[in-house]
Design a protein around this motif. Structure first.
Motif, PDB file in Angstrom:
ATOM      1  N   ARG A 160      -4.200 -68.476   8.534  1.00 52.72           N
ATOM      2  CA  ARG A 160      -5.546 -68.287   8.023  1.00 52.72           C
ATOM      3  C   ARG A 160      -6.180 -67.137   8.771  1.00 52.72           C
ATOM      4  O   ARG A 160      -6.954 -67.312   9.708  1.00 52.72           O
ATOM      5  CB  ARG A 160      -6.353 -69.574   8.163  1.00 52.72           C
ATOM      6  CG  ARG A 160      -5.884 -70.628   7.194  1.00 52.72           C
ATOM      7  CD  ARG A 160      -6.603 -71.913   7.405  1.00 52.72           C
ATOM      8  NE  ARG A 160      -6.527 -72.364   8.787  1.00 52.72           N
ATOM      9  CZ  ARG A 160      -5.429 -72.839   9.334  1.00 52.72           C
ATOM     10  NH1 ARG A 160      -4.322 -72.886   8.633  1.00 52.72           N
ATOM     11  NH2 ARG A 160      -5.420 -73.251  10.571  1.00 52.72           N
ATOM     12  N   VAL A 166      -5.297 -78.287  12.860  1.00 54.00           N
ATOM     13  CA  VAL A 166      -5.119 -78.900  11.545  1.00 54.00           C
ATOM     14  C   VAL A 166      -4.584 -80.313  11.754  1.00 54.00           C
ATOM     15  O   VAL A 166      -3.538 -80.508  12.369  1.00 54.00           O
ATOM     16  CB  VAL A 166      -4.142 -78.095  10.668  1.00 54.00           C
ATOM     17  CG1 VAL A 166      -4.004 -78.755   9.296  1.00 54.00           C
ATOM     18  CG2 VAL A 166      -4.605 -76.660  10.512  1.00 54.00           C
ATOM     19  N   ASP A 212      -9.429 -78.553  10.174  1.00 55.47           N
ATOM     20  CA  ASP A 212      -9.050 -78.946   8.822  1.00 55.47           C
ATOM     21  C   ASP A 212      -8.283 -80.250   8.888  1.00 55.47           C
ATOM     22  O   ASP A 212      -7.587 -80.532   9.880  1.00 55.47           O
ATOM     23  CB  ASP A 212      -8.165 -77.878   8.170  1.00 55.47           C
ATOM     24  CG  ASP A 212      -8.953 -76.699   7.652  1.00 55.47           C
ATOM     25  OD1 ASP A 212      -9.654 -76.871   6.650  1.00 55.47           O
ATOM     26  OD2 ASP A 212      -8.893 -75.615   8.265  1.00 55.47           O
ATOM     27  N   VAL A 254      -5.617 -82.514   6.327  1.00 54.44           N
ATOM     28  CA  VAL A 254      -4.839 -82.570   5.087  1.00 54.44           C
ATOM     29  C   VAL A 254      -4.328 -83.992   4.933  1.00 54.44           C
ATOM     30  O   VAL A 254      -3.647 -84.516   5.823  1.00 54.44           O
ATOM     31  CB  VAL A 254      -3.664 -81.571   5.107  1.00 54.44           C
ATOM     32  CG1 VAL A 254      -2.932 -81.602   3.767  1.00 54.44           C
ATOM     33  CG2 VAL A 254      -4.153 -80.163   5.421  1.00 54.44           C
ATOM     34  N   HIS A 308      -8.498 -81.345   2.589  1.00 58.48           N
ATOM     35  CA  HIS A 308      -7.560 -81.041   1.510  1.00 58.48           C
ATOM     36  C   HIS A 308      -6.805 -82.327   1.184  1.00 58.48           C
ATOM     37  O   HIS A 308      -6.101 -82.881   2.028  1.00 58.48           O
ATOM     38  CB  HIS A 308      -6.591 -79.933   1.939  1.00 58.48           C
ATOM     39  CG  HIS A 308      -7.282 -78.767   2.572  1.00 58.48           C
ATOM     40  ND1 HIS A 308      -7.825 -77.741   1.838  1.00 58.48           N
ATOM     41  CD2 HIS A 308      -7.552 -78.501   3.883  1.00 58.48           C
ATOM     42  CE1 HIS A 308      -8.387 -76.875   2.661  1.00 58.48           C
ATOM     43  NE2 HIS A 308      -8.240 -77.306   3.902  1.00 58.48           N
ATOM     44  N   LEU A 317      -5.562 -73.577   2.557  1.00 57.36           N
ATOM     45  CA  LEU A 317      -5.745 -73.377   3.989  1.00 57.36           C
ATOM     46  C   LEU A 317      -5.945 -71.904   4.330  1.00 57.36           C
ATOM     47  O   LEU A 317      -6.594 -71.576   5.326  1.00 57.36           O
ATOM     48  CB  LEU A 317      -4.535 -73.925   4.755  1.00 57.36           C
ATOM     49  CG  LEU A 317      -4.447 -75.446   4.874  1.00 57.36           C
ATOM     50  CD1 LEU A 317      -3.091 -75.861   5.405  1.00 57.36           C
ATOM     51  CD2 LEU A 317      -5.554 -75.992   5.764  1.00 57.36           C
TER      52      LEU A 317
END
Length: 306
Positions: free
Chosen positions: A48, A96, A181, A183, A210, A293
């Motif tokens: 990213r 993440v 983040d 997921v 996500h 992402l």
């Protein structure tokens, strides 16, 4: 209740250990498949990337009025009489968090599917961890593994999963802070209000989210006919339909409404939604998550209900 067909039986407490052992036996093969899958998409992965303090060149971009002239690259600007700024890449590792639902409903596999929902979720989870690890990101799994930045993070996550009891529903996420983040891989077949009651607080804390909804094709197309017994793998509750085909239209409407409502609610949180069926290639879901992402529109993600 999801249609689970004739192959799924209730899972009493005494079978919890055997399920954990079965998952532990499954994970090594999932890790091999995850690495293969990661290698198929790694060429298009660049992390990213964004502007910031660092040593590596990222891009040239047009100068904007008000910026410091010390950022101007005069040599590049002299080529075509335009003023360009030389951007460097932000190098701070991002965290993440990755989680997969390993509850009994994820063990389902119909004759229409390539693999079980559990197997596909594990492969996607480990493949994403492999890609993120190669990109230098910090990877954690709530309730299972603290965030680490290591090339073998996916392998360490697989080992942690082998020794962890099955989970149903999100674990304790209080240790997860904003500017991260998360997921989530699962089937997300609970009522939408229940799902959002669990995910809403995470979004309000500033997490980028996500959701990858892994489902069996039979759960979407409802291929049942004649006398059929449906069993809820979470509770053991059973429903018998004398002519299952008469339920198909109502079921299809309820399914589409559930997926659409889930996608809409997640969108309102600023989260992404990736529907994925186990009769499709795993790379489709992995690429979609990768694009989200990376801050790009996941054009390869299919619409809800498809």
């Amino acid at each position: 209740m999801a249609p689970v067909g004739e192959t799924v039986k209730p899972t009493p407490t005494r079978e919890v250990l055997s399920r954990a052992q079965a998952r532990a036996a499954l994970i090594p093969d999932c890790m091999v498949e995850a690495r293969r899958l990661a290698n198929t998409v790694i060429a298009g992965w660049h992390g990213r990337r964004k502007r910031g303090i660092g040593e590596n060149f990222w891009q040239f971009r047009p100068y904007v009025d008000g910026e410091s002239l010390t950022n101007v690259d005069w040599r590049r600007s002299a080529r075509d009489d335009h003023t360009y700024v030389r951007d460097r890449e932000w190098e701070a590792a991002h965290t993440v968090w990755i989680w997969a639902d390993l509850s009994p409903s994820m063990m389902y596999k119909s004759t229409l599917a390539l693999v079980s929902k559990e197997s596909r979720a594990l492969v996607l989870m480990l493949a994403l961890a492999e890609i993120l690890a190669r990109s230098g990101e910090r990877i954690g799994c709530p309730g299972i593994m603290e965030p680490i930045a290591a090339r073998n993070a996916a392998e360490r996550l697989a080992t942690a999963l082998m020794h962890h009891a099955a989970t149903g529903g999100l674990p304790d996420t209080r240790m997860i802070r904003g500017n991260s983040d998360i997921v989530l891989f699962g089937d997300f077949l609970d009522p939408v209000d229940d799902v959002m009651a669990r995910l809403g607080p995470l979004a309000r804390r500033g997490l980028g989210g996500h959701v990858v909804a892994v489902t069996d094709p039979a759960e979407e197309v409802f291929p049942y006919a004649g006398r059929t017994e449906f069993t809820d793998p979470e509770t053991g509750e059973r429903i018998t339909a004398g002519r299952a085909e008469t339920l198909k239209d109502d079921y299809a409407r309820a399914w589409a409404a559930n997926r659409t409502a889930l996608a809409d609610n997640l969108r309102h949180l600023g989260w992404s939604f990736v529907p994925h069926r186990t009769d499709r290639l795993a790379s489709e879901a992995l690429v979609a998550v990768h694009m989200y992402l990376s801050g790009m529109p996941a054009t390869l993600a299919r619409e809800p209900g498809r």
